[in-house]
Structures are given as C-alpha cells and as structure tokens.
Design an enzyme around this catalytic site. Structure first.
Site, PDB file in Angstrom:
ATOM      1  N   GLN A  29       0.828  -1.214   0.000  1.00  0.00           N
ATOM      2  CA  GLN A  29       0.000   0.000   0.000  1.00  0.00           C
ATOM      3  C   GLN A  29       0.858   1.257   0.000  1.00  0.00           C
ATOM      4  OE1 GLN A  29      -3.280   0.437  -0.428  1.00  0.00           O
ATOM      5  NE2 GLN A  29      -3.485  -1.760  -0.709  1.00  0.00           N
ATOM      6  N   GLN A  87       2.249  -2.322  13.877  1.00  0.00           N
ATOM      7  CA  GLN A  87       1.800  -0.917  13.948  1.00  0.00           C
ATOM      8  C   GLN A  87       1.746  -0.368  15.368  1.00  0.00           C
ATOM      9  OE1 GLN A  87      -1.751   0.046  11.770  1.00  0.00           O
ATOM     10  NE2 GLN A  87      -0.994  -0.829   9.860  1.00  0.00           N
ATOM     11  N   HIS A 109      -6.393   0.026   7.347  1.00  0.00           N
ATOM     12  CA  HIS A 109      -7.142  -1.088   7.942  1.00  0.00           C
ATOM     13  C   HIS A 109      -7.321  -0.727   9.413  1.00  0.00           C
ATOM     14  CE1 HIS A 109      -8.699  -4.909   9.045  1.00  0.00           C
ATOM     15  NE2 HIS A 109      -7.567  -5.491   9.402  1.00  0.00           N
ATOM     16  N   GLY A 135      -1.862  -3.026  -3.447  1.00  0.00           N
ATOM     17  CA  GLY A 135      -1.158  -1.823  -3.833  1.00  0.00           C
ATOM     18  C   GLY A 135      -0.825  -1.727  -5.319  1.00  0.00           C
ATOM     19  N   ASP A 192     -13.733  -7.234   7.476  1.00  0.00           N
ATOM     20  CA  ASP A 192     -12.488  -7.654   6.828  1.00  0.00           C
ATOM     21  C   ASP A 192     -11.969  -8.950   7.454  1.00  0.00           C
ATOM     22  OD1 ASP A 192     -10.191  -6.561   4.970  1.00  0.00           O
ATOM     23  OD2 ASP A 192      -9.204  -7.280   6.783  1.00  0.00           O
ATOM     24  N   GLU A 196     -11.860 -12.769   5.608  1.00  0.00           N
ATOM     25  CA  GLU A 196     -10.630 -13.547   5.386  1.00  0.00           C
ATOM     26  C   GLU A 196     -10.621 -14.851   6.174  1.00  0.00           C
ATOM     27  OE1 GLU A 196      -8.034 -10.311   6.139  1.00  0.00           O
ATOM     28  OE2 GLU A 196      -7.679 -10.783   8.238  1.00  0.00           O
TER      29      GLU A 196
HETATM   30  P1  NDP Z   1       3.531  -4.659   3.454  1.00  0.00           P
HETATM   31  O1  NDP Z   1       3.838  -5.877   4.216  1.00  0.00           O
HETATM   32  O2  NDP Z   1       3.462  -4.741   1.971  1.00  0.00           O
HETATM   33  O3  NDP Z   1       4.577  -3.489   3.767  1.00  0.00           O
HETATM   34  C1  NDP Z   1       5.101  -3.371   5.003  1.00  0.00           C
HETATM   35  C2  NDP Z   1       6.016  -2.138   5.107  1.00  0.00           C
HETATM   36  O4  NDP Z   1       6.290  -2.000   6.478  1.00  0.00           O
HETATM   37  C3  NDP Z   1       7.323  -2.283   4.383  1.00  0.00           C
HETATM   38  O5  NDP Z   1       7.753  -1.020   3.941  1.00  0.00           O
HETATM   39  C4  NDP Z   1       8.239  -2.808   5.487  1.00  0.00           C
HETATM   40  O6  NDP Z   1       9.582  -2.413   5.358  1.00  0.00           O
HETATM   41  C5  NDP Z   1       7.693  -2.097   6.697  1.00  0.00           C
HETATM   42  N1  NDP Z   1       7.929  -2.856   7.926  1.00  0.00           N
HETATM   43  C6  NDP Z   1       7.679  -4.162   8.166  1.00  0.00           C
HETATM   44  N2  NDP Z   1       8.008  -4.502   9.426  1.00  0.00           N
HETATM   45  C7  NDP Z   1       8.479  -3.374   9.986  1.00  0.00           C
HETATM   46  C8  NDP Z   1       8.983  -3.066  11.278  1.00  0.00           C
HETATM   47  N3  NDP Z   1       9.039  -4.001  12.236  1.00  0.00           N
HETATM   48  N4  NDP Z   1       9.386  -1.793  11.531  1.00  0.00           N
HETATM   49  C9  NDP Z   1       9.322  -0.851  10.549  1.00  0.00           C
HETATM   50  N5  NDP Z   1       8.864  -1.081   9.308  1.00  0.00           N
HETATM   51  C10 NDP Z   1       8.441  -2.323   9.038  1.00  0.00           C
HETATM   52  O7  NDP Z   1       2.166  -4.075   4.050  1.00  0.00           O
HETATM   53  P2  NDP Z   1       0.798  -3.793   3.301  1.00  0.00           P
HETATM   54  O8  NDP Z   1       0.978  -2.633   2.394  1.00  0.00           O
HETATM   55  O9  NDP Z   1       0.225  -5.069   2.786  1.00  0.00           O
HETATM   56  O10 NDP Z   1      -0.130  -3.355   4.527  1.00  0.00           O
HETATM   57  C11 NDP Z   1      -0.092  -2.072   5.076  1.00  0.00           C
HETATM   58  C12 NDP Z   1      -1.454  -1.742   5.635  1.00  0.00           C
HETATM   59  O11 NDP Z   1      -2.392  -1.665   4.563  1.00  0.00           O
HETATM   60  C13 NDP Z   1      -1.995  -2.776   6.623  1.00  0.00           C
HETATM   61  O12 NDP Z   1      -2.737  -2.087   7.596  1.00  0.00           O
HETATM   62  C14 NDP Z   1      -2.929  -3.598   5.762  1.00  0.00           C
HETATM   63  O13 NDP Z   1      -3.959  -4.215   6.507  1.00  0.00           O
HETATM   64  C15 NDP Z   1      -3.494  -2.523   4.856  1.00  0.00           C
HETATM   65  N6  NDP Z   1      -4.059  -2.981   3.590  1.00  0.00           N
HETATM   66  C16 NDP Z   1      -3.339  -3.830   2.791  1.00  0.00           C
HETATM   67  C17 NDP Z   1      -3.850  -4.232   1.587  1.00  0.00           C
HETATM   68  C18 NDP Z   1      -3.066  -5.087   0.660  1.00  0.00           C
HETATM   69  O14 NDP Z   1      -3.627  -5.514  -0.343  1.00  0.00           O
HETATM   70  N7  NDP Z   1      -1.792  -5.382   0.889  1.00  0.00           N
HETATM   71  C19 NDP Z   1      -5.198  -3.801   1.138  1.00  0.00           C
HETATM   72  C20 NDP Z   1      -5.815  -2.827   2.015  1.00  0.00           C
HETATM   73  C21 NDP Z   1      -5.263  -2.486   3.207  1.00  0.00           C
HETATM   74  P3  NDP Z   1      10.747  -3.491   5.051  1.00  0.00           P
HETATM   75  O15 NDP Z   1      10.792  -3.591   3.576  1.00  0.00           O
HETATM   76  O16 NDP Z   1      11.946  -2.835   5.636  1.00  0.00           O
HETATM   77  O17 NDP Z   1      10.363  -4.767   5.734  1.00  0.00           O
HETATM   78 MG    MG Z   2      -9.393  -7.477   3.396  1.00  0.00          MG
END
Ligand code: NDP
Ligand code: MG
Length: 334
Positions: A29, A87, A109, A135, A192, A196
C-alpha cells in the site's frame, strides 16, 4: 441506511496544498499511495527503514526516505502503512511522541485503532482510507486514469474538517475516481477479518484441502484431485468476479449447475453458519485480536509451526509439480 458513496466532485484536493502527507512503510500500500499522492500534486514524505529493498525502491521513485519518527514529525497527515502486527509498537515508539494537535492520523485497515493498539491522542483526529485492492492495482489503475474503489471511516468524535482532509487524501490516491464508500472503523475491521477467516483464506483453503483429501483417501490419483479441487477453482472464481453466481451457473454445464444446487447446501449446511456466527462473535468481542497479538508476543511460535506443517501438505507437493507443467502459469513457489 442507504450506503453513502463519494466521488471526485465530493472531494477537494486543494485542502492538501499546504499540508505534508507522511507515508510510513513503502510496501504494497505504501508505495502505491505515496506515488499516487505525489502525482496528484501533494507533498509526500516517506518513512521507511534502511537496508531493505523497499528503501531502495522509494529512492528509485524519487523519495528521500526518513525514519518513521522523522516522517511522523514532518507530516500533517500521517498514514501508518506497516504490517498490522507491528503498527502498535511503531506507533507508541515513533509516531505518538511526534504528533501535534491538528494532525490527522490515518490507516488503511482499522485493526489497531479498533482494538485499542493505536489511540489518537487529545487534539488528533483519525481516519481510515482503505483501497479495496492490493497496492499494485491501486498504482496501475491510477496510472491509467482510474482508481480502485475505497472505504472511508472517521474515528468517533473527529471533526468535519478532518473528514474533508481524508476525502482529499482519498481523491489523491485515485479512490474517488472509483467511488469511496462510507463505513466505520468497527464495520471495516470486523467484516475484513470475518471475510478472510470464514470465506477467503480460511474457508476456501479448508474446503479445497478437504475435497483433495477425500478423493486421495478414496484411492484417486493426487494429480486428478489437485486439478478438480484446486486448479479449476480459478475458472469458477473468475466467473464470480465477472458476473456473480448467476454468471458462473450460466457458464458451467447443466450437470454442474444441478450438482451445485442439490449438493452444495449439504456441504455448507446450517451447522457451518452456526460456526461462522461463533467466529464473528470472537471477532466482535476482541478474542481473535487478543489471540493474534499474544501470538506475536511469543514471536509467532505456533503460527510458524503451523505454517511449516501446511507448506508440506501433499496438495502443495503435487501442485508444485503440476504447475511446472503449465508454462502459461506465472507460478510462484514459496
Ligand atoms: P507490506 O507488508 O506490503 O509493507 C510493510 C512495510 O512495512 C514495508 O515497507 C516494510 O519495510 C515495513 N515494515 C515491516 N516490518 C516493519 C517493522 N518491524 N518496523 C518498521 N517497518 C516495518 O504491508 P501492506 O501494504 O500489505 O499493509 C499495510 C497496511 O495496509 C496494513 O494495515 C494492511 O492491513 C493494509 N491494507 C493492505 C492491503 C493489501 O492488499 N496489501 C489492502 C488494504 C489495506 P521493510 O521492507 O523494511 O520490511
Ligand atoms: Mg481485506
């Protein structure tokens, strides 16, 4: 109550003109929402930890990624787009100390806000803007001039001006091009999780495995069972996607349609709905959230063990081999 849907004309991008939007996380995202907002003319900063491919990706897209704390400090709107299970900790350590009255805290979310892991402090409103798609689709549809339909929800007690900002944000990512449906944090989070668990991930996986095992235990070849119980599911789901159950039933043979009507309800009978209601109760009461947060406190020990066991199920071994024979499949073996 009839559903409320907002479109481009209901949102004013100029409200973001003098604001900075901080996107924390450059994953699925994060990369999409940050780039769409930038292309919509917004001031965007990215909070992304160093040393990962996502950091390099943000740099290659012209951002100058900073720490989550610095991004939260710089942002007037702060959207936390990190995995849900991290988060709460990042919010407490990096975001909360850098929030100022008048900031708008955002997410895609509602899990953490709804289940009390993230609580906006006095003077800070919160909003959810959630694209109903991954995304890469949020990005590619925007680039084509379209947008993925999205949800919007305001934290109880938030002001109307915060809502106007959230709508402007939704417009910036392309959401109002597709339509933005109004909901609540509770409704978005609970539906949601229910979807799932009961249908999309949990229900379908269990159904596929049970069908596969039944055929194999009855002496049929696992390869046949794989084709009938997993591979062909895609054909059916594509028909659902295009025209619902009606179009699937219109497209399959009359024999298949007759079997559907007469046998399907025996597989998913009233007892299944009783269990679904129990699962919904666990979501609503917060039991599921507590279980999942606890699992993370113990470093996902049992989650990891289950994942390893599931990965070596016979259907996965047979499937990998069969997928390698189907060259048109962009097969992804984990
Ligand atoms: P991703 O898993 O794709 O991305 C996670 C990001 O967070 C990366 O940039 C990662 O960086 C970083 N990250 C992971 N762990 C840590 C940590 N411990 N400390 C700091 N940074 C960290 O997430 P999504 O985009 O899938 O999800 C994000 C939000 O969007 C969630 O709330 C999800 O529910 C929501 N959402 C997701 C959808 C989807 O289709 N994916 C759809 C609608 C909502 P690094 O590369 O360094 O690990
Ligand atoms: Mg969903």
């Amino acid at each position: 109550m009839p559903v409320t849907i907002y479109y481009d004309d209901d949102a004013d991008l100029s409200l973001l003109k003098d604001k900075t939007v901080a996107i924390l996380g450059y994953g699925s995202q994060g990369h999409a929402q940050a780039q769409n907002l930038k292309d919509s003319g917004c001031n965007v900063v990215v909070g992304q930890r160093k040393g990962s491919a996502n950091y390099d990706l943000a740099v290659s897209h012209g951002f100058d990624p900073m720490t989550a704390a610095d991004a939260a400090k710089a942002g007037d709107l702060i959207n936390i787009l990190l995995p849900d299970e991290v988060q709460g900790d990042v919010f407490k350590a990096d975001v909360l100390p850098n929030l100022e009255p008048g900031n708008l805290l955002m997410c895609s979310h509602g899990f953490n806000v709804h289940f009390g892991q993230i609580t906006p402090p006095e003077g800070v409103d919160a909003a959810l803007v959630a694209p109903k798609g991954p995304g890469h689709l949020v990005r590619s549809e925007y680039e084509k001039g379209g947008g993925v339909p999205s949800l919007i929800a305001m934290y109880p007690g938030s002001s109307d001006s915060s809502k106007q900002l959230a709508l402007a944000y939704a417009k910036g990512i392309g959401g109002t091009r597709g339509g933005v449906i109004e909901t609540t944090f509770a409704e978005e989070t609970e539906t949601d999780l229910f979807g799932e668990q009961v249908v999309l991930c949990g229900g379908v996986s269990a159904l596929v495995k049970a069908g596969f095992e039944t055929l194999v235990e009855a002496g049929y070849q696992p390869e046949m069972a794989y084709f009938e119980c997993m591979h062909e599911l895609k054909l059916i789901v594509d028909l659902f996607y295009q025209g619902g159950l009606n179009y699937m039933r219109y497209s399959v043979s009359n024999t298949a349609e007759y079997g559907d009507y007469t046998r399907g309800p025996r597989i998913v009978g009233p007892e299944v709905k009783v269990e679904m209601k129990k699962i919904l109760d666990e979501i609503q009461s917060g039991k599921f959230a507590r279980d999942w947060l606890l699992e993370n406190k113990v470093n996902q020990a049992s989650f990891g063990a289950t994942r390893r066991r599931e990965r070596s199920h016979q259907i996965e071994e047979v499937g990998a081999q069969l997928r390698s024979m189907m060259t048109w499949i962009d097969s992804k073996e984990v």
